[in-house]
Write a protein that holds these residues in place. Structure first.
Motif, PDB file in Angstrom:
ATOM      1  N   CYS A 225      80.477 -24.157-143.159  1.00  0.00           N
ATOM      2  CA  CYS A 225      80.489 -25.271-144.113  1.00  0.00           C
ATOM      3  C   CYS A 225      81.878 -25.858-144.342  1.00  0.00           C
ATOM      4  O   CYS A 225      82.086 -27.077-144.240  1.00  0.00           O
ATOM      5  CB  CYS A 225      79.853 -24.845-145.434  1.00  0.00           C
ATOM      6  SG  CYS A 225      80.710 -23.507-146.308  1.00  0.00           S
ATOM      7  N   HIS A 308      76.237 -31.571-144.732  1.00  0.00           N
ATOM      8  CA  HIS A 308      76.811 -30.221-144.690  1.00  0.00           C
ATOM      9  C   HIS A 308      76.204 -29.415-143.547  1.00  0.00           C
ATOM     10  O   HIS A 308      75.367 -29.907-142.791  1.00  0.00           O
ATOM     11  CB  HIS A 308      76.580 -29.505-146.024  1.00  0.00           C
ATOM     12  CG  HIS A 308      75.129 -29.306-146.382  1.00  0.00           C
ATOM     13  ND1 HIS A 308      74.699 -28.403-147.336  1.00  0.00           N
ATOM     14  CD2 HIS A 308      73.982 -29.890-145.922  1.00  0.00           C
ATOM     15  CE1 HIS A 308      73.385 -28.448-147.449  1.00  0.00           C
ATOM     16  NE2 HIS A 308      72.926 -29.339-146.604  1.00  0.00           N
ATOM     17  N   TYR A 310      74.853 -25.139-143.067  1.00  0.00           N
ATOM     18  CA  TYR A 310      74.724 -23.895-143.835  1.00  0.00           C
ATOM     19  C   TYR A 310      74.066 -22.744-143.087  1.00  0.00           C
ATOM     20  O   TYR A 310      74.175 -21.596-143.499  1.00  0.00           O
ATOM     21  CB  TYR A 310      73.955 -24.150-145.133  1.00  0.00           C
ATOM     22  CG  TYR A 310      72.556 -24.708-144.944  1.00  0.00           C
ATOM     23  CD1 TYR A 310      71.448 -23.874-144.860  1.00  0.00           C
ATOM     24  CD2 TYR A 310      72.352 -26.080-144.859  1.00  0.00           C
ATOM     25  CE1 TYR A 310      70.173 -24.392-144.688  1.00  0.00           C
ATOM     26  CE2 TYR A 310      71.083 -26.607-144.692  1.00  0.00           C
ATOM     27  CZ  TYR A 310      69.990 -25.759-144.604  1.00  0.00           C
ATOM     28  OH  TYR A 310      68.734 -26.280-144.424  1.00  0.00           O
TER      29      TYR A 310
END
Length: 338
Positions: A225, A308, A310
């Motif tokens: 991230c 993002h 993750y």
């Protein structure tokens, strides 16, 4: 007798001249080079060593050392080091220029690009403390510069990256470190909105890039991230953020404007999250988020979306909705890094 002496003198001269070039090369610490055809960069100077990656034709690299007649130690534009063949079939050494004092010094690592654009191909990163020569100020945002090896490229005019220490062609001079007077080169502020769009555009081009925990900060083949957030800012506006999410969180806090209400976030803000506890809001009841540890971050796009990465299962770099999901319940705070 005279003929023998002349022959001996000529032989000695030829021998000296053949030795003088390698000696000169040996005195150089580094030298710029260009890859002539695809060649493997390996972990050690041996054909049986593991391949780090294949260098591509036209790629600019730095020769750090000639290990022996067969191998160079080199660094690519990202700083990754390895070994390649010395064969001229694969590599061409560029003419070396003696080191100069230059008229500027790098204050921090900054992209050195082939074109005056954040989308321009990166030649390499200039290192903190490296002396360069500003050849011209292309526009409000870019300098054309020459490094110690004579390689020309473009660097951001942002004063956080280059300190002007001498005269720039065109009449600008350096030497002052503050204030608005004297010879300090000042640059018009780039619109924050434009910076935000550059950052987001830089991040979006990595959609689908695989996730890897504790990814290598010197490559863009995988991201975790904070590595992804860092790369988007680096590519977009040449801003080098700290390497991990907690340090990035502190960096944003130090800027002085954060919010714990995600609906008050602005496009381009970095948003920080705590650990996953479950999919329901009740799983996060009673948690003092002011003391919770940052475990994740991403770039807020607006309209309740975050850019993002993750997990591998999540598909790598992706866009997720915040509202009504565990992402909403996990938010600690967000704010601008600009």
């Amino acid at each position: 007798m005279k003929k023998r002496m002349a022959t001996a003198t000529l032989t000695a001269a030829l021998l000296f001249s053949s030795l003088s070039v390698p000696a000169a090369l040996a005195a150089q610490t580094t030298q710029a080079a260009e890859v002539q055809s695809s060649v493997n960069m390996r972990t050690s100077p041996s054909t049986s060593a593991s391949i780090i990656r294949s260098l591509k034709k036209g790629e600019q690299i730095t020769v750090m050392d000639k290990v022996n007649s067969y191998w160079y130690k080199v660094a690519d534009s990202s700083g990754k080091q390895g070994y390649i063949s010395t064969s001229s079939q694969y590599i061409e050494l560029q003419a070396s220029v003696p080191a100069q004092d230059g008229n500027a010094v790098a204050l921090s690592s900054v992209s050195f690009r082939k074109a005056a654009s954040t989308s321009g191909e990166r030649i390499r990163y200039l290192k903190k403390g490296e002396q360069v020569t500003i050849v011209a100020k292309t526009n409000s945002y870019w300098y054309e510069v020459k490094d110690g090896n004579g390689v020309r490229g473009y660097v951001s005019t942002d004063s956080s990256y280059l300190k002007v220490t001498g005269t720039i062609p065109g009449g600008n001079t350096g030497g002052n470190t503050g204030g608005n007077g004297g010879g300090t080169v000042t640059n018009p502020d780039v619109s924050k909105d434009k910076q935000v769009e550059k950052i987001i555009a830089a991040g979006m081009k990595y959609l689908g890039t695989p996730y890897e925990y504790s990814s290598d900060r010197n490559t863009t083949t995988t991201f975790d991230c904070s590595d992804f957030v860092r790369q988007a800012f680096l590519d977009g506006v040449s801003l080098k953020l700290p390497a991990d999410s907690r340090q990035q969180g502190q960096y944003v806090k130090d800027k002085g404007s954060i919010t714990t209400n995600w609906k008050q976030l602005k496009r381009g803000d970095i948003v920080f999250f705590m650990s996953y506890k479950g999919t329901k809001a009740s799983a996060y009841n009673g948690i003092d988020k002011s003391k919770a540890t940052i475990t994740h971050d991403g770039i807020y796009l607006g309209d309740g979306k975050v850019l993002h990465t993750y997990s591998k299962e999540g598909g790598g770099v992706t866009v997720s909705s915040i509202e009504g999901t565990h992402w909403e319940y996990r938010i600690l705070f967000g704010g601008s890094a600009l």
